[in-house]
Design an enzyme around this catalytic site. Sequence first.
Site, PDB file in Angstrom:
ATOM      1  N   CYS A 145      -6.028   1.600   5.782  1.00 24.80           N
ATOM      2  CA  CYS A 145      -6.635   0.358   6.248  1.00 24.80           C
ATOM      3  C   CYS A 145      -6.055   0.003   7.620  1.00 24.80           C
ATOM      4  O   CYS A 145      -5.181   0.709   8.136  1.00 24.80           O
ATOM      5  CB  CYS A 145      -6.365  -0.752   5.240  1.00 24.80           C
ATOM      6  SG  CYS A 145      -4.633  -1.270   5.193  1.00 24.80           S
ATOM      7  N   GLU A 176       0.880   3.839   1.835  1.00 25.75           N
ATOM      8  CA  GLU A 176       1.375   4.261   3.151  1.00 25.75           C
ATOM      9  C   GLU A 176       2.593   3.441   3.573  1.00 25.75           C
ATOM     10  O   GLU A 176       3.554   3.977   4.138  1.00 25.75           O
ATOM     11  CB  GLU A 176       0.288   4.082   4.226  1.00 25.75           C
ATOM     12  CG  GLU A 176      -0.988   4.859   3.967  1.00 25.75           C
ATOM     13  CD  GLU A 176      -2.040   4.017   3.267  1.00 25.75           C
ATOM     14  OE1 GLU A 176      -1.705   3.360   2.263  1.00 25.75           O
ATOM     15  OE2 GLU A 176      -3.191   4.019   3.703  1.00 25.75           O
ATOM     16  N   HIS A 202       0.839  -1.204   0.000  1.00 19.59           N
ATOM     17  CA  HIS A 202       0.000   0.000   0.000  1.00 19.59           C
ATOM     18  C   HIS A 202       0.872   1.250   0.000  1.00 19.59           C
ATOM     19  O   HIS A 202       2.019   1.219   0.471  1.00 19.59           O
ATOM     20  CB  HIS A 202      -0.907   0.009   1.235  1.00 19.59           C
ATOM     21  CG  HIS A 202      -2.023  -0.994   1.157  1.00 19.59           C
ATOM     22  ND1 HIS A 202      -2.989  -1.109   2.125  1.00 19.59           N
ATOM     23  CD2 HIS A 202      -2.333  -1.904   0.210  1.00 19.59           C
ATOM     24  CE1 HIS A 202      -3.842  -2.058   1.778  1.00 19.59           C
ATOM     25  NE2 HIS A 202      -3.467  -2.568   0.619  1.00 19.59           N
ATOM     26  N   CYS A 213      -2.203  -0.483   7.557  1.00 19.86           N
ATOM     27  CA  CYS A 213      -1.443   0.763   7.465  1.00 19.86           C
ATOM     28  C   CYS A 213      -1.571   1.592   8.737  1.00 19.86           C
ATOM     29  O   CYS A 213      -0.606   2.235   9.164  1.00 19.86           O
ATOM     30  CB  CYS A 213      -1.884   1.555   6.246  1.00 19.86           C
ATOM     31  SG  CYS A 213      -1.411   0.735   4.703  1.00 19.86           S
TER      32      CYS A 213
END
EC number: 3.5.4.33
Length: 144
Positions: free
Chosen positions: A83, A55, A53, A86
């Site tokens: 999410c 992040e 992801h 993260c």
Amino acid sequence: MADDTFYMKQALAEAEKASARGEVPVGAVVVCQGRIIARAHNLTETLNDVTAHAEMQAITAAENALGAKYLNDCALYVTVEPCVMCAGAIAWAQLGKLVFGTEDEKRGYMRYAPAALHPKTEVVQGILKDECAGLMKEFFRRRR
Ligand SMILES: [Zn+2]
């Protein structure tokens, strides 16, 4: 507020890069004392890695840039609400501030793990929300 908008535009530019390569358009930047030290976007397809992801990429890059594992003096700007994974990483890295554009009702941390972040992490949401959400909507519309 003006700064938040400026940095969120940079995160949006990253999200557009993700979209151009067929990735879910989420972008992130990490800012430390007025300087962008990391830019990243979602790479889950490219890397065949569900943990890639935006992040996660941005946190790793920022830590490498600083040569430190904690990011207390940094702010993470991300176009979509993180999410749970993260949010956990943001807590581990002790980010001073989290700014996100649009919420993610299906996968966002606020629904499943609202206490996941460090209590000292300042959270700002809704910066350039329409632009951030618009990129996501357009991406999923094109994919159908
Ligand atoms: Zn995530």
